[in-house]
Design a protein around this motif. Structure first.
Motif, mmCIF file in Angstrom:
data_model
loop_
_atom_site.group_PDB
_atom_site.id
_atom_site.type_symbol
_atom_site.label_atom_id
_atom_site.label_comp_id
_atom_site.label_asym_id
_atom_site.label_seq_id
_atom_site.Cartn_x
_atom_site.Cartn_y
_atom_site.Cartn_z
ATOM 1 N N VAL A 138 -48.060 17.797 22.261
ATOM 2 C CA VAL A 138 -48.658 19.016 22.820
ATOM 3 C C VAL A 138 -47.546 19.983 23.215
ATOM 4 C CG1 VAL A 138 -50.129 19.960 24.639
ATOM 5 C CG2 VAL A 138 -50.630 17.708 23.679
ATOM 6 N N LYS A 139 -47.513 21.110 22.517
ATOM 7 C CA LYS A 139 -46.557 22.168 22.852
ATOM 8 C C LYS A 139 -47.127 22.984 24.017
ATOM 9 C CE LYS A 139 -44.740 26.500 21.196
ATOM 10 N NZ LYS A 139 -44.811 27.525 20.170
ATOM 11 N N GLY A 140 -46.288 23.315 24.983
ATOM 12 C CA GLY A 140 -46.693 24.178 26.085
ATOM 13 C C GLY A 140 -47.445 23.488 27.211
ATOM 14 N N ALA A 141 -47.510 22.176 27.208
ATOM 15 C CA ALA A 141 -48.126 21.465 28.335
ATOM 16 C C ALA A 141 -47.203 21.584 29.548
ATOM 17 C CB ALA A 141 -48.332 19.993 27.989
ATOM 18 N N VAL A 142 -47.786 21.577 30.728
ATOM 19 C CA VAL A 142 -46.988 21.648 31.949
ATOM 20 C C VAL A 142 -46.889 20.239 32.531
ATOM 21 C CG1 VAL A 142 -46.777 22.646 34.252
ATOM 22 C CG2 VAL A 142 -47.755 23.995 32.392
ATOM 23 N N VAL A 143 -45.664 19.764 32.671
ATOM 24 C CA VAL A 143 -45.407 18.447 33.260
ATOM 25 C C VAL A 143 -44.932 18.675 34.687
ATOM 26 C CG1 VAL A 143 -44.126 16.283 33.064
ATOM 27 C CG2 VAL A 143 -44.775 17.541 30.988
ATOM 28 N N HIS A 144 -45.565 17.986 35.629
ATOM 29 C CA HIS A 144 -45.240 18.124 37.057
ATOM 30 C C HIS A 144 -44.523 16.867 37.535
ATOM 31 C CE1 HIS A 144 -47.936 21.585 37.499
ATOM 32 N NE2 HIS A 144 -48.731 20.936 36.671
ATOM 33 N N ALA A 203 -41.698 21.328 24.843
ATOM 34 C CA ALA A 203 -41.213 21.984 23.628
ATOM 35 C C ALA A 203 -42.194 21.754 22.480
ATOM 36 C CB ALA A 203 -39.833 21.417 23.286
ATOM 37 N N GLU A 204 -41.828 22.213 21.301
ATOM 38 C CA GLU A 204 -42.659 22.058 20.087
ATOM 39 C C GLU A 204 -43.074 20.605 19.866
ATOM 40 O OE1 GLU A 204 -43.574 24.174 17.421
ATOM 41 O OE2 GLU A 204 -42.817 25.991 18.380
ATOM 42 N N ASP A 205 -42.146 19.696 20.131
ATOM 43 C CA ASP A 205 -42.413 18.275 19.881
ATOM 44 C C ASP A 205 -43.049 17.555 21.079
ATOM 45 O OD1 ASP A 205 -40.193 18.345 21.522
ATOM 46 O OD2 ASP A 205 -38.946 17.056 20.256
ATOM 47 N N GLY A 206 -43.433 18.316 22.117
ATOM 48 C CA GLY A 206 -44.115 17.746 23.274
ATOM 49 C C GLY A 206 -43.223 17.029 24.267
ATOM 50 N N THR A 207 -41.914 17.170 24.124
ATOM 51 C CA THR A 207 -41.002 16.433 24.998
ATOM 52 C C THR A 207 -40.735 17.176 26.310
ATOM 53 O OG1 THR A 207 -39.071 17.405 23.917
ATOM 54 C CG2 THR A 207 -39.844 15.270 23.093
ATOM 55 N N TYR A 208 -40.359 16.387 27.310
ATOM 56 C CA TYR A 208 -39.972 16.913 28.625
ATOM 57 C C TYR A 208 -38.850 16.058 29.178
ATOM 58 C CZ TYR A 208 -42.553 12.974 30.611
ATOM 59 O OH TYR A 208 -42.987 11.716 30.931
ATOM 60 N N ARG A 209 -38.126 16.584 30.183
ATOM 61 C CA ARG A 209 -37.027 15.830 30.793
ATOM 62 C C ARG A 209 -36.724 16.388 32.188
ATOM 63 N NH1 ARG A 209 -32.625 12.609 29.688
ATOM 64 N NH2 ARG A 209 -30.695 13.171 30.739
ATOM 65 N N PHE A 210 -36.613 15.478 33.155
ATOM 66 C CA PHE A 210 -36.159 15.800 34.509
ATOM 67 C C PHE A 210 -34.928 14.936 34.768
ATOM 68 C CE2 PHE A 210 -40.773 16.462 34.638
ATOM 69 C CZ PHE A 210 -40.849 17.749 35.146
#
Length: 128
Positions: A59-65, A80-87
């Motif tokens: 999912v592109k553009g999802a908000v991860v909290h 991002a385009e590939d649905g990735t996130y990082r903190f």
């Protein structure tokens, strides 16, 4: 008691104290040298990363909290385009909750405990 006998008794006490002093110095310096090592291990920063998916697709553009449950501070990341996130650079002494939202749907919440000694966590968050 004669003066000479008193001097011998006092000198003997000081001699015994002086003999113990080097041992105490070694013990104290050992304790001081170990403290930074133990503190450095406990203060290792953590990372949380992963992917947000819906129906098995990224999912592109999802908000991860990411929420610190002690301070209630929150960080957000837009995937991002590939649905990735990082903190990154997260405290190892705090507990966290992480979840994603997209198009009015919310994923389940994952928790990270300060008692868990891992330094990195990888979660796939499903917003089906």
């Amino acid at each position: 008691m004669s003066l000479i006998r008193r001097i011998r008794i006092v000198s003997g006490r000081h001699l015994r104290s002086a003999m113990l002093l080097p041992g105490l110095v070694v013990l104290a310096s050992t304790a001081v040298s170990l403290t930074p090592v133990a503190h450095a291990q406990a203060a290792q920063p953590r990372t949380v990363d992963g992917k947000v998916v819906s129906g098995g697709q990224p999912v592109k553009g999802a908000v991860v909290h990411l929420k610190d449950t002690r301070t209630l501070a929150q960080k957000s990341y837009i995937t991002a385009e590939d649905g990735t996130y990082r903190f990154a650079q997260l405290s190892s002494t705090s507990d966290y909750e992480v979840w994603a939202e997209s198009n009015g749907k919310k994923s389940s919440t994952k928790t990270i405990s300060s008692f868990d000694n891992k330094s990195s966590f990888n979660y796939t968050l499903k917003v089906d």
